[in-house]
Design a protein around this motif. Structure first.
Motif, mmCIF file in Angstrom:
data_model
loop_
_atom_site.group_PDB
_atom_site.id
_atom_site.type_symbol
_atom_site.label_atom_id
_atom_site.label_comp_id
_atom_site.label_asym_id
_atom_site.label_seq_id
_atom_site.Cartn_x
_atom_site.Cartn_y
_atom_site.Cartn_z
ATOM 1 N N THR A 141 -0.597 -7.159 -2.018
ATOM 2 C CA THR A 141 0.584 -6.444 -1.531
ATOM 3 C C THR A 141 0.984 -7.015 -0.178
ATOM 4 O O THR A 141 0.281 -6.834 0.817
ATOM 5 C CB THR A 141 0.304 -4.940 -1.383
ATOM 6 N N ASP A 168 3.705 -7.320 -4.962
ATOM 7 C CA ASP A 168 3.949 -5.877 -5.016
ATOM 8 C C ASP A 168 2.701 -5.076 -5.354
ATOM 9 O O ASP A 168 2.768 -3.865 -5.569
ATOM 10 C CB ASP A 168 5.045 -5.567 -6.035
ATOM 11 N N GLY A 169 1.553 -5.736 -5.415
ATOM 12 C CA GLY A 169 0.309 -5.051 -5.749
ATOM 13 C C GLY A 169 -0.013 -5.069 -7.225
ATOM 14 O O GLY A 169 -1.123 -4.700 -7.625
#
Length: 347
Positions: A141, A168-169
Protein backbone atom coordinates in the motif's frame (compact mmCIF):
# COMPACT_ATOMS: atom_id res chain seq x y z
CA UNK A 1 23.00 66.27 3.25
CA UNK A 2 24.65 62.89 2.74
CA UNK A 3 28.32 62.55 3.62
CA UNK A 4 30.59 60.21 1.70
CA UNK A 5 30.49 57.78 4.65
CA UNK A 6 26.69 57.68 4.63
CA UNK A 7 26.70 57.16 0.88
CA UNK A 8 29.06 54.20 1.25
CA UNK A 9 26.88 52.63 3.97
CA UNK A 10 23.77 53.08 1.82
CA UNK A 11 25.44 51.53 -1.22
CA UNK A 12 26.61 48.51 0.81
CA UNK A 13 23.10 48.10 2.24
CA UNK A 14 21.55 48.09 -1.24
CA UNK A 15 24.12 45.56 -2.47
CA UNK A 16 23.47 43.31 0.54
CA UNK A 17 19.70 43.41 0.08
CA UNK A 18 19.99 42.65 -3.63
CA UNK A 19 22.35 39.72 -3.00
CA UNK A 20 20.07 38.30 -0.29
CA UNK A 21 17.03 38.50 -2.54
CA UNK A 22 18.97 36.79 -5.33
CA UNK A 23 20.02 33.94 -3.02
CA UNK A 24 16.43 33.48 -1.88
CA UNK A 25 15.21 33.26 -5.48
CA UNK A 26 17.95 30.76 -6.33
CA UNK A 27 17.04 28.52 -3.37
CA UNK A 28 13.47 28.15 -4.62
CA UNK A 29 12.61 25.03 -6.61
CA UNK A 30 9.89 24.71 -9.21
CA UNK A 31 8.05 21.37 -9.50
CA UNK A 32 5.43 21.49 -12.21
CA UNK A 33 3.24 24.48 -11.35
CA UNK A 34 4.30 24.36 -7.68
CA UNK A 35 7.07 26.34 -6.01
CA UNK A 36 9.01 25.00 -3.03
CA UNK A 37 10.15 28.03 -1.05
CA UNK A 38 12.60 26.18 1.19
CA UNK A 39 13.37 22.78 2.69
CA UNK A 40 14.26 21.54 6.17
CA UNK A 41 16.27 18.35 6.62
CA UNK A 42 14.67 15.53 8.61
CA UNK A 43 17.26 13.74 10.71
CA UNK A 44 14.87 10.87 11.38
CA UNK A 45 14.76 9.94 7.68
CA UNK A 46 18.34 10.73 6.65
CA UNK A 47 21.39 8.50 6.96
CA UNK A 48 25.07 9.00 6.13
CA UNK A 49 28.38 7.27 6.83
CA UNK A 50 29.35 5.76 9.25
CA UNK A 51 25.65 4.71 9.45
CA UNK A 52 25.82 3.05 12.89
CA UNK A 53 26.77 3.97 16.45
CA UNK A 54 29.15 2.21 18.85
CA UNK A 55 26.48 -0.42 19.57
CA UNK A 56 26.35 -1.29 15.85
CA UNK A 57 22.82 0.10 15.61
CA UNK A 58 21.12 3.16 14.17
CA UNK A 59 18.53 5.06 16.17
CA UNK A 60 16.34 5.82 13.16
CA UNK A 61 16.91 2.92 10.74
CA UNK A 62 16.73 -0.89 10.59
CA UNK A 63 18.66 -3.07 8.17
CA UNK A 64 18.50 -6.82 7.82
CA UNK A 65 18.57 -10.10 5.89
CA UNK A 66 21.75 -10.16 3.73
CA UNK A 67 22.37 -6.42 4.04
CA UNK A 68 25.63 -5.37 5.68
CA UNK A 69 27.39 -2.08 6.41
CA UNK A 70 30.82 -0.86 5.42
CA UNK A 71 31.09 2.19 7.68
CA UNK A 72 33.45 3.97 5.26
CA UNK A 73 31.52 3.36 2.05
CA UNK A 74 27.95 2.11 1.93
CA UNK A 75 25.08 -0.04 3.10
CA UNK A 76 25.20 -3.03 0.77
CA UNK A 77 21.73 -4.51 0.33
CA UNK A 78 23.00 -7.45 -1.76
CA UNK A 79 26.38 -8.72 -2.84
CA UNK A 80 27.13 -9.72 -6.41
CA UNK A 81 25.97 -13.26 -5.66
CA UNK A 82 22.84 -15.27 -6.56
CA UNK A 83 19.85 -15.56 -4.21
CA UNK A 84 20.57 -12.55 -2.01
CA UNK A 85 18.05 -10.23 -0.35
CA UNK A 86 18.50 -7.21 1.92
CA UNK A 87 16.65 -4.14 3.16
CA UNK A 88 16.97 -0.76 4.90
CA UNK A 89 13.85 0.77 6.52
CA UNK A 90 13.08 3.86 8.56
CA UNK A 91 11.84 3.12 12.06
CA UNK A 92 9.46 6.08 12.12
CA UNK A 93 6.79 7.05 9.57
CA UNK A 94 7.31 10.12 7.42
CA UNK A 95 4.71 12.53 8.79
CA UNK A 96 5.55 15.63 6.76
CA UNK A 97 3.00 16.60 4.10
CA UNK A 98 5.42 17.56 1.33
CA UNK A 99 8.98 16.29 1.02
CA UNK A 100 12.10 15.91 -1.11
CA UNK A 101 14.19 12.72 -0.83
CA UNK A 102 17.66 12.37 -2.35
CA UNK A 103 19.24 8.92 -2.34
CA UNK A 104 22.79 8.31 -3.49
CA UNK A 105 23.23 4.73 -4.62
CA UNK A 106 25.47 2.48 -6.67
CA UNK A 107 24.59 -0.56 -8.77
CA UNK A 108 27.63 -2.48 -9.99
CA UNK A 109 28.94 -5.95 -10.70
CA UNK A 110 31.45 -7.99 -12.65
CA UNK A 111 29.17 -9.03 -15.51
CA UNK A 112 28.76 -6.87 -18.60
CA UNK A 113 25.79 -8.76 -20.03
CA UNK A 114 23.71 -10.66 -17.47
CA UNK A 115 23.02 -8.90 -14.19
CA UNK A 116 20.09 -8.08 -11.94
CA UNK A 117 17.62 -7.75 -10.57
CA UNK A 118 17.75 -4.18 -9.29
CA UNK A 119 16.35 -2.56 -6.16
CA UNK A 120 13.25 -0.71 -4.97
CA UNK A 121 12.50 2.45 -3.00
CA UNK A 122 9.35 2.31 -0.90
CA UNK A 123 6.95 4.81 0.66
CA UNK A 124 4.34 2.45 2.08
CA UNK A 125 2.17 1.67 5.08
CA UNK A 126 4.08 -1.58 5.60
CA UNK A 127 7.72 -1.80 6.62
CA UNK A 128 10.46 -4.44 6.77
CA UNK A 129 8.37 -7.30 5.43
CA UNK A 130 10.55 -9.44 3.11
CA UNK A 131 8.92 -10.67 -0.07
CA UNK A 132 9.29 -11.34 -3.80
CA UNK A 133 9.08 -7.75 -5.13
CA UNK A 134 12.71 -6.64 -5.15
CA UNK A 135 13.07 -8.11 -1.67
CA UNK A 136 9.84 -6.74 -0.17
CA UNK A 137 6.22 -7.87 0.17
CA UNK A 138 3.76 -7.96 -2.70
CA UNK A 139 0.32 -6.27 -2.58
CA UNK A 140 1.81 -3.23 -0.87
CA UNK A 141 0.00 0.00 0.00
CA UNK A 142 1.73 3.13 -1.23
CA UNK A 143 4.53 3.90 -3.66
CA UNK A 144 6.99 1.39 -5.05
CA UNK A 145 9.75 2.89 -7.19
CA UNK A 146 11.55 0.09 -9.02
CA UNK A 147 15.06 0.54 -10.41
CA UNK A 148 14.97 -2.57 -12.57
CA UNK A 149 18.10 -3.86 -14.30
CA UNK A 150 16.78 -7.16 -15.71
CA UNK A 151 14.00 -7.56 -18.28
CA UNK A 152 11.77 -10.60 -17.76
CA UNK A 153 10.18 -10.18 -21.20
CA UNK A 154 10.64 -8.27 -24.45
CA UNK A 155 9.88 -4.56 -24.40
CA UNK A 156 10.15 -1.72 -26.92
CA UNK A 157 12.26 0.19 -24.39
CA UNK A 158 15.68 -0.44 -22.87
CA UNK A 159 16.84 -1.56 -19.43
CA UNK A 160 17.86 -0.44 -16.81
CA UNK A 161 14.45 1.13 -16.27
CA UNK A 162 12.81 3.11 -13.46
CA UNK A 163 9.09 2.53 -12.89
CA UNK A 164 6.75 4.02 -10.30
CA UNK A 165 3.72 2.07 -9.09
CA UNK A 166 0.99 2.96 -6.61
CA UNK A 167 -0.18 -0.12 -4.71
CA UNK A 168 -3.66 -0.36 -3.20
CA UNK A 169 -2.93 -3.25 -0.83
CA UNK A 170 -4.57 -5.82 -3.12
CA UNK A 171 -3.01 -5.56 -6.58
CA UNK A 172 -0.01 -7.82 -7.17
CA UNK A 173 3.07 -6.77 -9.09
CA UNK A 174 3.22 -8.24 -12.61
CA UNK A 175 6.62 -9.98 -12.66
CA UNK A 176 6.21 -11.45 -16.14
CA UNK A 177 5.80 -8.03 -17.77
CA UNK A 178 8.01 -6.08 -15.34
CA UNK A 179 4.99 -4.07 -14.17
CA UNK A 180 4.66 -2.61 -17.66
CA UNK A 181 0.96 -1.65 -17.45
CA UNK A 182 0.94 -0.83 -13.75
CA UNK A 183 3.20 2.21 -13.67
CA UNK A 184 2.21 5.83 -13.11
CA UNK A 185 5.41 6.83 -14.90
CA UNK A 186 8.69 5.35 -16.12
CA UNK A 187 11.96 6.08 -17.91
CA UNK A 188 14.93 4.17 -19.30
CA UNK A 189 18.22 5.54 -17.93
CA UNK A 190 21.49 3.65 -17.57
CA UNK A 191 22.25 4.15 -13.87
CA UNK A 192 24.43 1.01 -13.60
CA UNK A 193 28.22 1.35 -13.33
CA UNK A 194 28.34 5.11 -13.86
CA UNK A 195 31.43 7.32 -13.63
CA UNK A 196 29.82 9.85 -11.26
CA UNK A 197 27.86 9.65 -8.03
CA UNK A 198 24.41 8.33 -8.93
CA UNK A 199 21.46 9.96 -7.17
CA UNK A 200 17.71 9.83 -7.42
CA UNK A 201 15.52 12.73 -6.28
CA UNK A 202 11.89 12.13 -5.31
CA UNK A 203 9.73 15.21 -4.78
CA UNK A 204 6.19 14.84 -3.48
CA UNK A 205 3.56 17.53 -2.89
CA UNK A 206 0.49 16.13 -1.18
CA UNK A 207 -2.37 15.11 -3.49
CA UNK A 208 -0.73 17.05 -6.29
CA UNK A 209 2.50 15.89 -7.89
CA UNK A 210 5.19 13.22 -7.71
CA UNK A 211 8.40 14.13 -9.52
CA UNK A 212 11.39 11.82 -10.09
CA UNK A 213 14.80 12.93 -11.39
CA UNK A 214 18.15 11.17 -11.74
CA UNK A 215 21.76 12.34 -11.56
CA UNK A 216 23.95 9.91 -13.49
CA UNK A 217 25.74 11.86 -16.26
CA UNK A 218 27.54 14.60 -14.34
CA UNK A 219 27.49 16.22 -10.92
CA UNK A 220 24.35 18.30 -10.31
CA UNK A 221 23.09 17.45 -13.81
CA UNK A 222 19.56 16.20 -13.15
CA UNK A 223 17.69 14.27 -15.83
CA UNK A 224 13.89 14.15 -15.70
CA UNK A 225 12.51 10.64 -15.33
CA UNK A 226 8.79 11.22 -14.90
CA UNK A 227 6.24 13.44 -13.22
CA UNK A 228 2.79 12.20 -12.22
CA UNK A 229 -0.01 14.61 -11.30
CA UNK A 230 -2.81 13.96 -8.83
CA UNK A 231 -0.81 11.38 -6.84
CA UNK A 232 -1.94 10.58 -3.29
CA UNK A 233 0.34 8.63 -0.98
CA UNK A 234 -0.73 7.06 2.32
CA UNK A 235 -0.62 9.33 5.34
CA UNK A 236 2.65 8.87 7.26
CA UNK A 237 4.32 6.18 5.11
CA UNK A 238 7.56 4.41 6.02
CA UNK A 239 10.62 4.97 3.84
CA UNK A 240 12.56 1.91 2.78
CA UNK A 241 14.91 0.36 0.25
CA UNK A 242 15.25 -3.31 -0.65
CA UNK A 243 17.02 -5.44 -3.24
CA UNK A 244 17.04 -9.02 -4.47
CA UNK A 245 19.16 -11.18 -6.75
CA UNK A 246 18.14 -14.43 -8.45
CA UNK A 247 20.16 -16.41 -10.96
CA UNK A 248 21.78 -13.14 -12.02
CA UNK A 249 23.23 -10.72 -9.51
CA UNK A 250 24.74 -7.31 -8.75
CA UNK A 251 25.98 -5.21 -5.87
CA UNK A 252 23.19 -2.88 -4.72
CA UNK A 253 24.57 -0.15 -2.45
CA UNK A 254 22.91 2.73 -0.60
CA UNK A 255 25.49 5.45 0.07
CA UNK A 256 23.30 8.13 1.65
CA UNK A 257 19.69 9.17 2.17
CA UNK A 258 18.77 12.83 2.66
CA UNK A 259 15.12 13.67 3.36
CA UNK A 260 13.77 17.21 3.60
CA UNK A 261 10.40 18.61 4.53
CA UNK A 262 9.28 21.01 1.78
CA UNK A 263 7.54 24.32 2.39
CA UNK A 264 5.34 25.15 -0.61
CA UNK A 265 4.51 28.79 -1.41
CA UNK A 266 0.98 29.97 -0.54
CA UNK A 267 0.36 30.97 -4.13
CA UNK A 268 0.46 27.29 -5.13
CA UNK A 269 -2.16 26.17 -2.61
CA UNK A 270 -5.91 26.02 -3.42
CA UNK A 271 -7.08 29.56 -4.29
CA UNK A 272 -9.55 30.22 -1.49
CA UNK A 273 -10.70 33.64 -0.30
CA UNK A 274 -7.95 33.74 2.31
CA UNK A 275 -5.44 32.75 -0.36
CA UNK A 276 -6.63 35.69 -2.46
CA UNK A 277 -5.93 38.04 0.43
CA UNK A 278 -2.46 36.57 0.90
CA UNK A 279 -1.83 36.89 -2.82
CA UNK A 280 -2.92 40.55 -2.88
CA UNK A 281 -0.75 41.28 0.15
CA UNK A 282 2.19 39.56 -1.49
CA UNK A 283 1.63 41.56 -4.68
CA UNK A 284 1.41 44.81 -2.73
CA UNK A 285 4.54 43.86 -0.84
CA UNK A 286 6.37 43.21 -4.11
CA UNK A 287 5.46 46.64 -5.48
CA UNK A 288 6.41 48.28 -2.18
CA UNK A 289 9.79 46.57 -2.31
CA UNK A 290 10.26 47.68 -5.93
CA UNK A 291 9.59 51.34 -5.14
CA UNK A 292 11.77 51.14 -2.03
CA UNK A 293 14.67 49.87 -4.12
CA UNK A 294 14.11 52.65 -6.66
CA UNK A 295 14.16 55.25 -3.88
CA UNK A 296 17.33 53.76 -2.45
CA UNK A 297 19.08 53.80 -5.81
CA UNK A 298 17.88 57.36 -6.44
CA UNK A 299 19.24 58.33 -3.02
CA UNK A 300 22.59 56.77 -3.84
CA UNK A 301 22.70 58.60 -7.18
CA UNK A 302 21.77 61.95 -5.64
CA UNK A 303 24.20 61.43 -2.79
CA UNK A 304 26.98 60.60 -5.22
CA UNK A 305 26.30 63.71 -7.31
CA UNK A 306 26.11 65.99 -4.27
CA UNK A 307 29.21 64.44 -2.76
CA UNK A 308 31.14 65.03 -5.99
CA UNK A 309 30.07 68.69 -6.16
CA UNK A 310 30.92 69.19 -2.48
CA UNK A 311 34.30 67.58 -3.06
CA UNK A 312 35.04 69.96 -5.97
CA UNK A 313 33.96 73.01 -3.94
CA UNK A 314 36.11 72.07 -0.95
CA UNK A 315 39.07 71.27 -3.17
CA UNK A 316 38.84 74.70 -4.81
CA UNK A 317 38.68 76.65 -1.54
CA UNK A 318 41.23 74.43 0.10
CA UNK A 319 43.62 75.10 -2.77
CA UNK A 320 43.23 78.86 -2.39
CA UNK A 321 43.89 78.67 1.33
CA UNK A 322 47.07 76.75 0.76
CA UNK A 323 48.26 79.28 -1.81
CA UNK A 324 47.78 82.15 0.67
CA UNK A 325 49.54 80.25 3.38
CA UNK A 326 52.39 79.56 1.03
CA UNK A 327 52.84 83.26 0.25
CA UNK A 328 52.80 84.26 3.91
CA UNK A 329 55.33 81.62 4.64
CA UNK A 330 57.51 82.86 1.82
CA UNK A 331 57.43 86.42 3.03
CA UNK A 332 58.20 85.36 6.52
CA UNK A 333 61.15 83.43 5.25
CA UNK A 334 62.35 86.37 3.26
CA UNK A 335 62.03 88.61 6.30
CA UNK A 336 63.85 86.06 8.37
CA UNK A 337 66.72 86.02 5.95
CA UNK A 338 67.11 89.78 5.67
CA UNK A 339 65.76 90.98 9.00
CA UNK A 340 62.36 92.36 10.00
CA UNK A 341 60.85 95.06 7.83
CA UNK A 342 57.93 97.43 8.34
CA UNK A 343 56.85 100.08 5.86
CA UNK A 344 59.82 99.33 3.63
CA UNK A 345 62.26 99.99 6.43
CA UNK A 346 64.44 97.57 8.24
CA UNK A 347 63.82 97.59 11.94
Amino acid sequence: MLSRYNMLVLAIFCLFIGTTRGAEEKSKMKVGDKTIERTVQLRTHSIFAPYIDQDLQNRWWDFGADAYINTNKHIRLTRDRPSQMGYLWSRLPLTTTNFVIEIEFKVSGESNNLYGDGFAIWLTKERAQPGPVFGSKDSFTGLGLFLDTYANSRHPYAFPRITGMIGDGNTQYDFGKDGDKQGIGACSLNFRRTNVATKIKITYIKDSVLDVKLQYKAWDDWTDCFRADGVSLPTAPFLGMSAMTGDVSDNHDIISVSTHSAIVSHGDLPFTESAKKRSSKKSAGSWTWFFLKMLLFAGVGFGGYYGYQEYRRRSRYSGMGNFGAGRSSGFAGFGGAGGVYSGGKRL
